[in-house]
Design a protein around this motif. Sequence first.
Motif, mmCIF file in Angstrom:
data_model
loop_
_atom_site.group_PDB
_atom_site.id
_atom_site.type_symbol
_atom_site.label_atom_id
_atom_site.label_comp_id
_atom_site.label_asym_id
_atom_site.label_seq_id
_atom_site.Cartn_x
_atom_site.Cartn_y
_atom_site.Cartn_z
ATOM 1 N N VAL A 118 0.961 -1.371 0.155
ATOM 2 C CA VAL A 118 -0.241 -0.174 -0.296
ATOM 3 C C VAL A 118 0.931 1.049 0.313
ATOM 4 N N PRO A 119 0.717 2.120 -1.283
ATOM 5 C CA PRO A 119 -0.394 2.010 -1.953
ATOM 6 C C PRO A 119 -0.019 1.501 -3.316
ATOM 7 N N HIS A 120 1.256 1.225 -3.590
ATOM 8 C CA HIS A 120 2.046 1.145 -4.993
ATOM 9 C C HIS A 120 1.491 -0.452 -5.264
ATOM 10 N N ILE A 121 0.796 -1.224 -5.162
ATOM 11 C CA ILE A 121 0.369 -2.425 -5.144
ATOM 12 C C ILE A 121 -1.512 -2.784 -5.892
ATOM 13 N N THR A 122 -1.248 -2.255 -4.398
ATOM 14 C CA THR A 122 -2.907 -1.757 -4.640
ATOM 15 C C THR A 122 -3.339 -0.536 -5.751
ATOM 16 N N ASP A 123 -2.635 0.767 -5.904
ATOM 17 C CA ASP A 123 -3.148 1.323 -6.682
ATOM 18 C C ASP A 123 -3.381 1.001 -8.196
ATOM 19 N N GLU A 124 -2.171 -0.246 -8.612
ATOM 20 C CA GLU A 124 -1.793 -1.159 -10.091
ATOM 21 C C GLU A 124 -3.183 -2.019 -9.795
ATOM 22 N N ILE A 125 -3.381 -2.609 -8.867
ATOM 23 C CA ILE A 125 -4.857 -3.052 -8.462
ATOM 24 C C ILE A 125 -6.440 -2.484 -9.131
ATOM 25 N N LYS A 126 -6.178 -1.792 -8.382
ATOM 26 C CA LYS A 126 -7.352 0.089 -8.913
ATOM 27 C C LYS A 126 -7.160 0.635 -10.272
ATOM 28 N N ARG A 127 -6.388 0.550 -10.127
ATOM 29 C CA ARG A 127 -5.682 1.053 -12.240
ATOM 30 C C ARG A 127 -6.507 -0.126 -13.400
ATOM 31 N N ARG A 128 -6.126 -1.271 -12.989
ATOM 32 C CA ARG A 128 -7.101 -2.332 -13.858
ATOM 33 C C ARG A 128 -7.951 -2.459 -13.616
ATOM 34 N N ILE A 129 -8.968 -2.185 -12.679
ATOM 35 C CA ILE A 129 -10.002 -2.173 -11.386
ATOM 36 C C ILE A 129 -11.002 -1.004 -13.226
ATOM 37 N N HIS A 130 -10.015 -0.132 -13.024
ATOM 38 C CA HIS A 130 -10.322 0.828 -13.720
ATOM 39 C C HIS A 130 -10.655 1.205 -15.572
ATOM 40 N N MET A 131 -9.409 0.287 -15.535
ATOM 41 C CA MET A 131 -9.370 -0.061 -16.785
ATOM 42 C C MET A 131 -9.951 -0.980 -17.552
ATOM 43 N N ALA A 132 -10.518 -2.790 -16.609
ATOM 44 C CA ALA A 132 -12.156 -3.044 -17.032
ATOM 45 C C ALA A 132 -13.601 -2.710 -17.422
ATOM 46 N N ALA A 133 -13.233 -1.526 -16.452
ATOM 47 C CA ALA A 133 -14.576 -0.602 -16.733
ATOM 48 C C ALA A 133 -14.633 0.612 -17.832
ATOM 49 N N GLU A 134 -13.517 0.702 -18.299
ATOM 50 C CA GLU A 134 -14.311 1.950 -19.152
ATOM 51 C C GLU A 134 -15.308 2.126 -20.489
ATOM 52 N N ASN A 135 -15.280 0.567 -20.520
ATOM 53 C CA ASN A 135 -16.385 0.617 -21.829
ATOM 54 C C ASN A 135 -17.916 0.380 -21.420
ATOM 55 N N CYS A 136 -18.422 0.320 -20.163
ATOM 56 C CA CYS A 136 -19.084 -0.327 -19.433
ATOM 57 C C CYS A 136 -20.123 0.311 -18.248
ATOM 58 N N ASP A 137 -21.119 0.084 -18.306
ATOM 59 C CA ASP A 137 -22.391 1.042 -17.148
ATOM 60 C C ASP A 137 -21.964 -0.055 -15.874
ATOM 61 N N LEU A 138 -21.671 -1.499 -15.695
ATOM 62 C CA LEU A 138 -21.848 -2.229 -14.445
ATOM 63 C C LEU A 138 -20.809 -3.202 -14.698
ATOM 64 N N LEU A 139 -19.554 -2.661 -13.986
ATOM 65 C CA LEU A 139 -18.517 -3.546 -13.464
ATOM 66 C C LEU A 139 -18.726 -4.964 -12.618
ATOM 67 N N ILE A 140 -18.387 -6.066 -13.272
ATOM 68 C CA ILE A 140 -18.710 -7.437 -12.550
ATOM 69 C C ILE A 140 -16.927 -7.646 -11.761
ATOM 70 N N GLY A 141 -16.696 -7.578 -10.813
ATOM 71 C CA GLY A 141 -15.184 -8.232 -10.389
ATOM 72 C C GLY A 141 -15.769 -9.836 -9.666
ATOM 73 N N GLU A 142 -14.746 -10.383 -9.879
ATOM 74 C CA GLU A 142 -14.312 -11.983 -9.152
ATOM 75 C C GLU A 142 -13.110 -11.960 -8.845
ATOM 76 N N ILE A 143 -12.497 -11.892 -7.098
ATOM 77 C CA ILE A 143 -11.407 -11.859 -6.761
ATOM 78 C C ILE A 143 -11.526 -13.888 -6.562
ATOM 79 N N GLY A 144 -10.371 -14.113 -6.941
ATOM 80 C CA GLY A 144 -10.563 -15.630 -7.146
ATOM 81 C C GLY A 144 -9.800 -15.858 -5.216
ATOM 82 N N GLY A 145 -9.620 -17.175 -5.467
ATOM 83 C CA GLY A 145 -9.430 -17.845 -3.891
ATOM 84 C C GLY A 145 -10.420 -17.434 -2.795
#
Length: 531
Positions: A118-145
Amino acid sequence: MKHSKKYIFITGGVTSSLGKGLAAASIGCLLERRGIKINMLKMDPYINVDPGTMSPTQHGEVFVTDDGAETDLDLGHYERFTSLTLTKNNNFTTGKVYLQVIENEREGKYLGKTVQVVPHITDEIKRRIHMAAENCDLLIGEIGGTVGDIESLPFMESIRQFALDVGTENVLFVHLVLIPYVAAAGELKSKPAQHSVKEMRSIGLFPQIIMCRADREIDNSIIDKISLFCNVPKQNVFKSIDMDLIYKAPKSFQEQGLDKRITELLGMWTTEPKMDEINKVIYNSENPLKEVNIGIVGKYTELIESYKSLDEALRHAAITNQVKLNRIYIDAEDLEKGIKTDLLETVDGILVPGGFGSRGTEGKIKAIQYAREKKKPFFGICLGLQLSVIEFARNVVGIKDATSMEFTDKGDFVVHYMAGQTKDGAKGGSMRLGAYDCEFTKGSLGEKIYGSTKISERHRHRLEVNNEYINKLTDKGLVVSGRNPALNLVEVIELKDHPHFIACQYHPEFKSRPFNPHPLFASFVKASGKL
């Protein structure tokens, strides 16, 4: 500024392999059918950069996207349940995140700061979540494990921060828990689920919806307990019961009002979901007109997860043909030893799927020879095509030591490594991966099945048919009906004087959907059932 994008994060507790992927896919299915523009994301806590180098018996199959990413098998569920065509941005691992952060640090992008979780790893995870949500109104994200795993902690912390960043009213936490049946007590127990939610709350995550996974009907007293001890309203606790057909899951959740509750909690106004296609799939599967036995000859036969997409593609073909499909798993090594060969006689069609390595290949070749000589419907995929060519070269053309470079370093290599591919070197993400074009010969079985001369399919291989042997093979009756036009690679082979013999170098199972079955599987099951 008001943040209008919505997010659902799905976590699991008590144990892994609970069915988070199916739950996420079912939610996506229902919300998309309500007219919401969705996208899906799978976050995997393991340190592998992708699952491409992992054993399929340990982790299940590797799913391949159009853009050539090797991803988690849950992306297969996402595509099958929705209209989405996913990409490399729909799946990332701890390995990918750390790799990126370390590269950033090496390039001096953190301006001399100490690089931390925190914050570098968590920021990179959040960046990737935002990237996946770019072209939608609703993102469904699943965390494995499983919640409580050391590996998943950075992801849990990231989604906690993420909810604060975008506004908690825009984020919904859905937690899937196991309600185990204790045989000695003769009852279902809610305590593991309570502990799992307690674990979530201890790291600052408060699930608004709890889904209870069980192998039998859950009594309302259990739902009351979960609601009381987990501080979640009763109307936000849902049942996820084992079913004989996974495509019944969305209907079960819809009947319980899960999708309606989600839209209420997120403040999204939508229409009722269109359920016609789902209802038809369920009706066809429950009202088969006849039975068809398909023999699947492989070496990972002990674990269905190794061939997940294949298994589902066969199910889609059975549903569309309205037949009950019996999968007869035939261990290729048994056929090599000359045992259980009678299984080949009892099945209506023979399928040889993809795979790697030399173990069991001679058994698969025996199965192909049987299908060719006995005029039994046959379908080969990837390695299945390569072995079909080897079988034909040996037993029809007379090239007795015909083989593949994958298995040995001497012989007639009718199958060899593609340009740029070798047995050595880095393994991860280095195969021929993703979508490539194929053009069919006019009048071929391939063209007839697809209803087109031009198609695109997903690949995952290093070896190909050696073009130097093509004339010898075709002179004796092998039909090369599909080729990649750019590189002149063999994509599909057929036999003319055979009721149904076709093999492809690509993996058609990755594009099959219950509402739109893949034509190669549908035609194979149809031919096997003589429909």
